[in-house]
Design a protein around this motif. Structure first.
Motif, mmCIF file in Angstrom:
data_model
loop_
_atom_site.group_PDB
_atom_site.id
_atom_site.type_symbol
_atom_site.label_atom_id
_atom_site.label_comp_id
_atom_site.label_asym_id
_atom_site.label_seq_id
_atom_site.Cartn_x
_atom_site.Cartn_y
_atom_site.Cartn_z
ATOM 1 N N MET A 239 0.818 -1.198 0.000
ATOM 2 C CA MET A 239 0.000 0.000 0.000
ATOM 3 C C MET A 239 0.865 1.266 0.000
ATOM 4 O O MET A 239 0.552 2.248 -0.679
ATOM 5 N N ALA A 240 1.958 1.248 0.766
ATOM 6 C CA ALA A 240 2.787 2.448 0.914
ATOM 7 C C ALA A 240 3.843 2.580 -0.175
ATOM 8 O O ALA A 240 4.137 3.684 -0.628
ATOM 9 N N TRP A 241 4.425 1.448 -0.604
ATOM 10 C CA TRP A 241 5.546 1.513 -1.538
ATOM 11 C C TRP A 241 5.289 0.825 -2.876
ATOM 12 O O TRP A 241 6.092 0.959 -3.793
ATOM 13 N N GLY A 242 4.229 0.059 -2.967
ATOM 14 C CA GLY A 242 3.891 -0.572 -4.230
ATOM 15 C C GLY A 242 4.418 -1.994 -4.346
ATOM 16 O O GLY A 242 5.199 -2.472 -3.519
ATOM 17 N N ASP A 243 3.969 -2.681 -5.398
ATOM 18 C CA ASP A 243 4.346 -4.077 -5.600
ATOM 19 C C ASP A 243 5.840 -4.264 -5.882
ATOM 20 O O ASP A 243 6.370 -5.356 -5.690
ATOM 21 N N SER A 244 6.503 -3.217 -6.350
ATOM 22 C CA SER A 244 7.928 -3.345 -6.669
ATOM 23 C C SER A 244 8.765 -3.614 -5.429
ATOM 24 O O SER A 244 9.906 -4.079 -5.529
ATOM 25 N N TYR A 245 8.218 -3.320 -4.246
ATOM 26 C CA TYR A 245 8.943 -3.562 -2.988
ATOM 27 C C TYR A 245 8.421 -4.800 -2.250
ATOM 28 O O TYR A 245 8.702 -4.974 -1.077
ATOM 29 N N SER A 246 7.664 -5.640 -2.930
ATOM 30 C CA SER A 246 7.056 -6.793 -2.264
ATOM 31 C C SER A 246 8.102 -7.766 -1.724
ATOM 32 O O SER A 246 7.870 -8.462 -0.735
ATOM 33 N N ARG A 247 9.274 -7.823 -2.383
ATOM 34 C CA ARG A 247 10.334 -8.737 -1.904
ATOM 35 C C ARG A 247 10.851 -8.346 -0.531
ATOM 36 O O ARG A 247 11.468 -9.166 0.163
ATOM 37 N N ALA A 248 10.635 -7.095 -0.135
ATOM 38 C CA ALA A 248 11.138 -6.639 1.161
ATOM 39 C C ALA A 248 10.440 -7.337 2.322
ATOM 40 O O ALA A 248 11.005 -7.431 3.419
ATOM 41 N N PHE A 249 9.221 -7.847 2.103
ATOM 42 C CA PHE A 249 8.471 -8.460 3.196
ATOM 43 C C PHE A 249 9.173 -9.707 3.718
ATOM 44 O O PHE A 249 9.369 -9.865 4.930
ATOM 45 N N GLU A 250 9.565 -10.596 2.816
ATOM 46 C CA GLU A 250 10.232 -11.826 3.235
ATOM 47 C C GLU A 250 11.543 -11.529 3.945
ATOM 48 O O GLU A 250 11.872 -12.131 4.973
ATOM 49 N N VAL A 251 12.311 -10.575 3.413
ATOM 50 C CA VAL A 251 13.586 -10.211 4.022
ATOM 51 C C VAL A 251 13.362 -9.592 5.401
ATOM 52 O O VAL A 251 14.097 -9.871 6.360
ATOM 53 N N ALA A 252 12.318 -8.751 5.524
ATOM 54 C CA ALA A 252 12.020 -8.117 6.808
ATOM 55 C C ALA A 252 11.651 -9.153 7.861
ATOM 56 O O ALA A 252 12.030 -9.023 9.041
ATOM 57 N N LEU A 253 10.933 -10.206 7.462
ATOM 58 C CA LEU A 253 10.582 -11.260 8.412
ATOM 59 C C LEU A 253 11.826 -11.985 8.915
ATOM 60 O O LEU A 253 11.946 -12.292 10.112
ATOM 61 N N ILE A 254 12.768 -12.257 8.018
ATOM 62 C CA ILE A 254 13.995 -12.956 8.425
ATOM 63 C C ILE A 254 14.814 -12.087 9.368
ATOM 64 O O ILE A 254 15.272 -12.548 10.429
ATOM 65 N N LEU A 255 15.005 -10.826 9.001
ATOM 66 C CA LEU A 255 15.760 -9.917 9.870
ATOM 67 C C LEU A 255 15.035 -9.695 11.189
ATOM 68 O O LEU A 255 15.669 -9.603 12.253
#
Length: 355
Positions: A239-255
């Motif tokens: 919603m805030a950054w768009g689908d182009s940043y969707s990969r950040a979710f998985e990385v954020a969960l790991i970190l």
């Protein structure tokens, strides 16, 4: 040392920017215009950190917790006001507000420090020699430096081995994951003087309870944040950054998982440093930090940004476990998070010193 290093880093940024030249990089001309703001901003932020540490040593916990965030808080308020009232918002304005906020924080810190120290009795004391102070403190300097460098190198590894999209996604994930470290940061800002005081007065049972209670509280708070991130993080990112940043979710969960695990160790690393095992803490931090960077480089070229995040999360777990085991070995203290029986809280509170 903080002031000098801040000035040195600021000057290095300025010299490096000017050495690149305007034709070498499209951003260099913009950066050159901000060097005069960047240098004093770094120096004042370093002085603000020194004042916070002095307040912490004098049990001024409110000032010690407030001063480090005063600069960022002021800038956030400025950004919100600028967006609401549609004021001009530029890099120069942000840097200027940050510099002014650091200056105001320094004034507040000095005023509060003078108020605390005014009633002190002026009694002569025997100062420690500089050589003695250096002999005790140089391992701490190396420990802090290696930890900070290793914690910043992951984005450099991503930048060297990946694309601009990788850097953007990993940077966003890094910011989201770091929010889960706020509880343990708050604990470390307040508990350090109590570790020294209670150990020196042989309050072992109370100290262990304090360490376990703080670690458990920080871990539970981080776990709540992690569950919230897992439940709503993906929707917020899109919603805030768009689908182009969707990969950040998985990385954020790991970190974020790495931050939760690290919180379970409480302030074990500080216990080693404060109670006389500075060199042990230095060696363990150097070894783990060095291996982490090497593992992150290998993971970046084989698994991408997910591999880098996994390497750093694993490093957090190893560092936590190492610190907890070392504290248990040297001081027979259990400093990690653990289930606390509510029925025993009253009994534990009976050991709280009346002073």
């Amino acid at each position: 040392m903080s002031i000098i290093s801040g000035l040195a880093v600021g000057c290095l940024v300025g010299v490096g920017t000017l050495a690149l030249g305007k034709n070498a990089n499209t951003l260099s001309s913009e950066i050159s215009n901000h060097v005069l703001l960047i240098v004093p901003m770094i120096a004042t932020a370093a002085l603000l950190g020194v004042l916070a540490e002095i307040h912490r040593a004098l049990y001024g916990m409110v000032a010690a917790s407030f001063l480090p965030i005063f600069q960022a808080l002021t800038v956030c308020v400025y950004v919100i006001v600028a967006l609401v009232f549609k004021l001009p918002l530029s890099v120069s304005n942000l840097l200027t507000s940050s510099l002014l906020a650091a200056g105001m924080g320094i004034v507040l810190g000095l005023v509060q420090l003078r108020r605390i120290m005014r009633p002190w009795a002026r009694q002569p004391i025997q100062l420690a020699r500089k050589s003695e102070i250096l002999a005790q403190s140089w391992p701490n300097l190396i420990t802090a430096t290696s930890f900070v460098v290793a914690s910043q190198l992951d984005i450099w590894v991503v930048g060297l081995g990946g694309s601009a999209s990788d850097v953007g996604c990993y940077g966003l994930a890094q910011k989201l994951g770091s929010m889960l470290s706020i509880p343990i940061t708050i604990v470390s800002l307040t508990i350090l003087p109590h570790i020294v005081t209670n150990w020196a007065r042989h309050r072992r049972l109370y100290l262990q309870w304090l360490l376990r209670l703080s670690a458990t509280g920080a871990t539970l708070a981080a776990l709540v944040g992690f569950i919230s991130l897992a439940g709503f993080g993906n929707s917020i990112i899109k919603m805030a950054w768009g689908d182009s940043y969707s990969r950040a979710f998985e990385v954020a969960l790991i970190l974020g998982a790495g931050q939760v695990i690290f919180s379970a160790g409480g302030v074990s690393g500080y216990v080693l440093i404060l109670l006389g095992r500075q060199k042990v803490a230095m060696v363990s931090t150097l070894l783990i930090a060095g291996l982490t960077v090497l593992l992150a480089v290998w993971a970046m070229f084989n698994f991408g940004i997910v591999g880098v995040a996994a390497a750093y999360a694993t490093s957090s777990a190893v560092q936590m476990l190492t610190n907890v085991l070392l504290v248990r070995k040297f001081y027979q203290l259990r400093s990690n998070a653990w289930f606390i029986n509510p029925l025993r809280v009253g009994h534990l509170l009976s050991h709280v010193p009346k002073s």
